[in-house]
Design an enzyme around this catalytic site. Structure first.
Site, PDB file in Angstrom:
ATOM      1  N   GLN A 132     -78.392  63.962 -61.751  1.00  0.00           N
ATOM      2  CA  GLN A 132     -77.368  64.977 -61.482  1.00  0.00           C
ATOM      3  C   GLN A 132     -77.376  66.034 -62.585  1.00  0.00           C
ATOM      4  OE1 GLN A 132     -73.487  62.725 -60.454  1.00  0.00           O
ATOM      5  NE2 GLN A 132     -74.875  61.186 -61.259  1.00  0.00           N
ATOM      6  N   VAL A 134     -78.558  69.073 -65.053  1.00  0.00           N
ATOM      7  CA  VAL A 134     -79.264  70.350 -64.840  1.00  0.00           C
ATOM      8  C   VAL A 134     -79.909  70.826 -66.143  1.00  0.00           C
ATOM      9  CG1 VAL A 134     -77.774  71.058 -62.924  1.00  0.00           C
ATOM     10  CG2 VAL A 134     -77.128  71.696 -65.254  1.00  0.00           C
ATOM     11  N   ASP A 135     -79.971  69.929 -67.164  1.00  0.00           N
ATOM     12  CA  ASP A 135     -80.380  70.364 -68.508  1.00  0.00           C
ATOM     13  C   ASP A 135     -81.876  70.258 -68.779  1.00  0.00           C
ATOM     14  OD1 ASP A 135     -80.804  67.585 -68.899  1.00  0.00           O
ATOM     15  OD2 ASP A 135     -78.743  67.324 -69.584  1.00  0.00           O
ATOM     16  N   HIS A 158     -78.699  68.478 -58.483  1.00  0.00           N
ATOM     17  CA  HIS A 158     -77.871  69.680 -58.612  1.00  0.00           C
ATOM     18  C   HIS A 158     -78.638  70.848 -59.208  1.00  0.00           C
ATOM     19  CE1 HIS A 158     -74.413  66.571 -58.800  1.00  0.00           C
ATOM     20  NE2 HIS A 158     -74.756  66.835 -57.566  1.00  0.00           N
ATOM     21  N   CYS A 166     -82.859  84.596 -56.493  1.00  0.00           N
ATOM     22  CA  CYS A 166     -81.947  85.549 -55.870  1.00  0.00           C
ATOM     23  C   CYS A 166     -81.409  84.943 -54.576  1.00  0.00           C
ATOM     24  CB  CYS A 166     -82.605  86.908 -55.663  1.00  0.00           C
ATOM     25  SG  CYS A 166     -83.723  87.006 -54.274  1.00  0.00           S
ATOM     26  N   CYS A 226     -82.307  91.279 -58.979  1.00  0.00           N
ATOM     27  CA  CYS A 226     -83.597  90.591 -58.824  1.00  0.00           C
ATOM     28  C   CYS A 226     -84.730  91.622 -58.819  1.00  0.00           C
ATOM     29  CB  CYS A 226     -83.611  89.779 -57.531  1.00  0.00           C
ATOM     30  SG  CYS A 226     -85.209  89.047 -57.181  1.00  0.00           S
ATOM     31  N   CYS A 229     -87.158  91.505 -55.718  1.00  0.00           N
ATOM     32  CA  CYS A 229     -86.640  92.286 -54.572  1.00  0.00           C
ATOM     33  C   CYS A 229     -87.056  93.741 -54.730  1.00  0.00           C
ATOM     34  CB  CYS A 229     -85.110  92.226 -54.517  1.00  0.00           C
ATOM     35  SG  CYS A 229     -84.407  90.681 -53.943  1.00  0.00           S
ATOM     36  N   GLY A 272     -75.669  55.800 -66.864  1.00  0.00           N
ATOM     37  CA  GLY A 272     -74.897  56.865 -67.508  1.00  0.00           C
ATOM     38  C   GLY A 272     -74.239  57.865 -66.579  1.00  0.00           C
ATOM     39  N   SER A 274     -70.530  58.436 -63.898  1.00  0.00           N
ATOM     40  CA  SER A 274     -69.338  57.925 -63.224  1.00  0.00           C
ATOM     41  C   SER A 274     -69.404  58.226 -61.726  1.00  0.00           C
ATOM     42  CB  SER A 274     -68.082  58.545 -63.838  1.00  0.00           C
ATOM     43  OG  SER A 274     -68.114  59.943 -63.647  1.00  0.00           O
TER      44      SER A 274
END
Ligand code: ZN
Length: 364
Positions: A132, A134-135, A158, A166, A226, A229, A272, A274
């Site tokens: 979970q 994102v690091d 996540h 974008c 972006c 784009c 690690g 919850s």
């Protein structure tokens, strides 16, 4: 998969699933050994914020499931994408804070628990990992042990802060290059960031790379559009980190992939966390429904605790303590190239706790 034998660990006594927490660490490690052995290299791991606390990444939730920083209000997805002046202000505020908050996350180093988890992957004991977090720290740890590791062995439920995309066209780019672009467009803010770097007085960073700033006028901050784009001459679109925000759901692709990993797993090892997010809790629920053995090693209450009645095993322990004991003994008595790789890095994890966190370890 490497043949692991651990004659040095005591035999794990037979205890009910709820009684595992009272085992001393050597017996707990022995229990983990037998759990992994039964998994035959097809155990999937699931991790959360608890494993990153020692790397200085602050957990959202503390022991009792409350926010460890009570004043923190995460930016919600609908606010970030709102097509209005208010949305525009939210985006300026988000990217200004995130611009200053990202460097400590970018520079964070894997701690011992990340190394242990990567070792289980590299030894083939549990090659697949769902996180979970994102690091990006699981990837950093795994690539130390195994520079050519299979990227698909880690599923970031996540997303990751290391990339941005974008919204309209999902043009993806590295976070570092977007940070550079922000710096070019916002020299004053860039000076602020460099000053924080120089003095080490970095602002308090939250796990999503956001920081708290007070008395700042965000109207002076420009959010780069972006550039892909622009190059492709399509409707320009706003850029967002590759992370799932509060109030946003995970993509069907990631959801299906995570559920498939559980369906194909022999057992599930939870470390690690919850399990406060539904996308992670759902995976445990699925494993229980499919009658897969589940072992959870984490401190404090979790959302999945009722599953102990359905046979889930729970150790109320710091995951790294049990993993470390298990691996220390495993590398002593096993042989092979992978074991040598693991030995070389086993004690290279860096512990750098967030300065304001005191008392019991926070879990996410
Ligand atoms: Zn684009």
């Amino acid at each position: 998969m490497v043949r692991i034998s651990i004659p040095t660990l005591p035999k794990a006594p037979l205890v009910p699933p709820s009684g595992l927490s009272v085992l001393p660490i050597p017996q707990a490690a022995a229990h983990l050994a037998s759990f992994l052995e039964k998994g035959k290299g097809k155990t999937v791991m699931l991790t959360g914020a608890g494993v990153s606390v020692d790397s200085g990444i602050r957990a959202y939730r503390g022991e009792k499931g409350t926010y460890s920083n009570p004043n923190y209000k995460p930016i919600l997805f609908h606010e970030l994408v709102e097509d209005s002046d208010r949305g525009d202000m939210f985006r300026r505020r988000y990217w200004a804070r995130s611009f200053l908050g990202y460097p400590p996350v970018r520079d964070a180093q894997p701690n011992p628990t990340h190394i242990y988890i990567a070792a289980l992957q590299h030894l083939g004991l549990a090659p697949k990992l769902i996180t979970q977090n994102v690091d990006n720290l699981h990837r950093k740890a795994y690539s130390l042990l195994s520079p050519s590791y299979k990227e698909s062995n880690i599923l970031e439920l996540h997303g990751t802060l290391a990339k941005v995309h974008c919204l309209k066209h999902r043009h993806e780019q590295k976070r570092d290059s977007y940070q550079e672009e922000i710096a070019r467009m916002n020299p004053v803010w860039d000076e602020e960031a460099k000053e924080a770097e120089r003095t080490g007085r970095r602002p308090r960073t939250n796990p999503d790379g956001d920081v708290e700033l007070h008395g700042v006028d965000y109207r002076s901050f420009s959010v780069p559009p972006c550039r892909i784009c622009e190059q492709e001459k399509v409707d320009p679109s706003m850029v967002k980190p590759n992370v799932v925000f509060f109030g946003e759901t995970i993509t069907p692709r990631v959801r299906d992939e995570s559920l498939n990993l559980i369906a194909e797993a022999s057992s599930l090892l939870i470390l690690g966390t919850s399990l406060a997010t539904y996308s992670a809790f759902r995976l445990v629920k699925s494993a229980i429904e499919l009658n897969k053995p589940v072992l959870m090693i984490t401190t404090g209450p979790t959302r999945a605790d009722p599953f102990v009645e359905k046979g889930m095993e729970k150790m109320d322990r710091v995951a790294g303590d049990v993993l470390g004991k298990y691996l220390d003994e495993a590398v002593k008595t096993s042989t092979g190239q992978e074991v040598e790789d693991v030995k070389r890095y086993l004690h290279t994890g860096v512990v750098k706790r967030p300065p304001e966190v005191e008392g019991p370890r926070a879990e996410g």
